[in-house]
Design a protein around this motif. Structure first.
Motif, mmCIF file in Angstrom:
data_model
loop_
_atom_site.group_PDB
_atom_site.id
_atom_site.type_symbol
_atom_site.label_atom_id
_atom_site.label_comp_id
_atom_site.label_asym_id
_atom_site.label_seq_id
_atom_site.Cartn_x
_atom_site.Cartn_y
_atom_site.Cartn_z
ATOM 1 N N ALA A 42 0.827 -1.221 0.000
ATOM 2 C CA ALA A 42 0.000 0.000 0.000
ATOM 3 C C ALA A 42 0.855 1.262 0.000
ATOM 4 O O ALA A 42 0.371 2.343 -0.314
ATOM 5 C CB ALA A 42 -0.933 0.006 1.214
ATOM 6 N N ARG A 217 -4.178 2.933 0.686
ATOM 7 C CA ARG A 217 -4.575 1.821 -0.181
ATOM 8 C C ARG A 217 -4.060 2.089 -1.590
ATOM 9 O O ARG A 217 -4.324 3.149 -2.157
ATOM 10 C CB ARG A 217 -6.100 1.644 -0.204
ATOM 11 N N ASP A 218 -3.284 1.135 -2.099
ATOM 12 C CA ASP A 218 -2.716 1.266 -3.454
ATOM 13 C C ASP A 218 -1.964 2.583 -3.634
ATOM 14 O O ASP A 218 -2.067 3.245 -4.672
ATOM 15 C CB ASP A 218 -3.810 1.135 -4.519
ATOM 16 N N GLN A 220 -2.373 5.431 -2.149
ATOM 17 C CA GLN A 220 -3.152 6.658 -2.004
ATOM 18 C C GLN A 220 -3.720 6.777 -0.596
ATOM 19 O O GLN A 220 -3.969 5.772 0.079
ATOM 20 C CB GLN A 220 -4.295 6.692 -3.035
ATOM 21 N N LYS A 387 0.997 -10.578 -6.384
ATOM 22 C CA LYS A 387 1.069 -9.298 -7.095
ATOM 23 C C LYS A 387 2.494 -9.064 -7.566
ATOM 24 O O LYS A 387 3.377 -8.685 -6.806
ATOM 25 C CB LYS A 387 0.616 -8.156 -6.174
#
Length: 502
Positions: A42, A217-218, A220, A387
């Motif tokens: 993240a 999250r991701d 951001q 991922k």
């Protein structure tokens, strides 16, 4: 006068081909413990490495006590009163505790270059006592347990004139006693106005100690909440973008026949007459405090450090396991607790790591078949939701959760009958934990016998069909799922008595 120690505005950072952070904001107040949460990948560690001068931001503003700063290096961060305790230990093993604590800041006699050993020893002892550690400051670091080494990192950080302290998964390798001592130190630092950032996947710790929480999250910014005003369910939804209804999604199955029987396993100074069994389709949890012998038991079964006495049978047939290759051939796989030191070759690709225990199946006449290797990697990446840009990405560049999936994947490809998981979700975010638990459920439904070693009691209670408890190299308790609870497990884990499942 503002009580804000650190403020980060619109922070962005990219690595080749990957946008890691985008317009992230974060602030830290004096005397505050501020949790930073998010799934693996993240951007939490990257954001804090920017604070620590390890990475340079691409854009954005950083203010320390309302003054804009450009943190160009770790030494620049240290001069600003910033210290980071990284998830990976950063100690020099062959040096003493006191030499590690004061590395680069050694006390000298007057203006001479001679080190003032007596003063160094005295000062180091003071910081060790603050952490509740009864250790000789002259001991070499490689003589300490992993948990004790983590506490030396903390002593090193608090020995500096620190205004901002970042703790990245500081309790991952600590015993309950060490965690309590750490929390006492954190409470003391808060009263002195030190601001602390706390990165952890352990929800219980966040709600026990922290004042506020910021979620990424991701790459951001998602939001910041006061701990008193939020809940675990809300934080999970903020982190993963969806609700995870069951933290421990245990599937109720009726275990089959005894798959593996261990009898009288002993190892001098480590294991004492260990006997137990695990059935097909069963998850057998093993609990205990650090140093209880859980990891030593796993390594003895798998031939890493063979036992001196005892027998192992698989499906009723005796097996002799003298080395890890013998364990693999017998159908036993061990997913080690130290994924970076023992589970992966960080400089190799995801594909190469997944192939390592499966070379026989992927080769013909001693020559690797690249097509089979690629197919294996692609299948495991897809099944385990790893991922990664592709199978050629270096495994060392993956997040902790995805590295753990690679470790699990390489052993799944051997099609084990008995799978030993040693701390399978350590340093793994809540979303990846759920994926690992679902994977465990899928394996036991296929008849695989799983032995799960974990220091997280909620995990042991949530996922086990039966629980063994170890203390000082012995099994001191055995509980069915129905009768197990934290109190009776801890009673056995601290040597309070022996309990056998009824």
């Amino acid at each position: 006068m503002s009580d804000i120690l650190l403020e980060m505005k619109d922070i962005s950072k990219s690595f080749p081909g990957v946008k890691v952070l985008q317009d992230v904001k974060f602030d830290l107040r004096k005397g505050e413990l501020h949790a930073l949460m998010g799934e693996n990948g993240a951007g939490k560690s990257t954001l804090m490495k920017i604070v620590g001068g390890i990475h340079r931001k691409d854009q954005g503003t950083i203010l320390i006590e309302n003054s804009a700063v450009d943190i160009t290096s770790p030494s620049a961060a240290q001069r600003l009163g910033i210290a980071i305790i990284h998830q990976e230990l950063n100690l020099i093993p062959h040096l003493s505790i006191m030499e590690n604590i004061f590395l680069g800041r050694e006390f000298t006699v007057g203006r001479t270059p001679w080190i003032h050993w007596k003063r160094m020893r005295s000062e180091a002892g003071k910081y060790l006592r603050q952490l509740g550690l009864d250790l000789d400051p002259s001991m070499r670091v490689d003589e300490l347990s992993v948990g004790q080494q983590q506490m030396i990192e903390i002593a090193k950080a608090i020995s500096m004139d620190t205004k901002i302290l970042v703790l990245d998964e500081p309790t991952a390798a600590l015993t309950d006693r060490e965690i309590d001592a750490l929390f006492e130190v954190i409470a003391s630092l808060k009263t002195r106005g030190v601001g602390m950032v706390y990165i952890s996947h352990r929800m219980e710790e966040i709600f026990r100690m922290c004042d506020r929480v910021t979620v990424l999250r991701d790459g951001q910014y998602v939001g910041t909440e006061r701990i008193a005003d939020t809940s675990m369910d809300r934080l999970v939804k903020m982190m993963v973008g969806r609700e995870i209804k069951d933290r421990f999604p245990k599937v109720a199955l009726e275990p089959g026949q005894v798959k593996m029987q261990v009898s009288g396993l002993s190892q001098k100074g480590k294991l004492k007459d260990i006997s137990f069994h695990v059935r097909s389709g069963e998850i057998l949890g093993i609990a205990g405090l650090m140093g209880a012998g859980r990891t030593e038991l796993a390594k003895a079964i798998c031939g890493v450090t063979p036992a001196e006495k005892g027998t192992i049978t698989l499906d009723g047939k005796p097996v002799v396991i003298k080395n890890p290759m013998g364990a693999i051939q017998a159908g036993i796989a061990l997913i080690t607790e130290d994924r970076k030191g023992e589970g992966l070759l960080l400089s190799l690709s995801v594909r190469e790591n997944l192939a390592l225990p499966n070379l026989d199946a992927l080769s013909r006449f001693g020559i690797m078949e690249r097509k089979k290797e690629d197919e294996l990697a692609e299948d495991l990446i897809r099944r385990l939701l790893i991922k990664t840009s592709n199978g050629e990405q270096k495994v060392g560049s993956l997040s902790g959760g995805n590295q753990q999936k690679v470790v699990i994947g390489k052993w799944l490809a051997t099609k084990p009958q008995v799978l030993i998981l040693d701390e399978p979700t350590r340093g793994v975010d809540i979303g990846a934990k759920k994926e690992i638990y679902d994977l465990m459920n899928g394996l036991v439904s296929q008849g695989v016998a799983i032995i799960m070693i974990s220091s997280e009691l909620p995990e042991v209670l949530g996922m086990s069909d039966r629980i063994l408890v170890m203390h000082e190299g012995r099994i001191t308790g055995e509980f069915s799922r129905a009768e197990a609870n934290q109190e009776n497990i801890m009673h056995c884990a601290t040597g309070g008595g022996k309990h056998v499942v009824s």
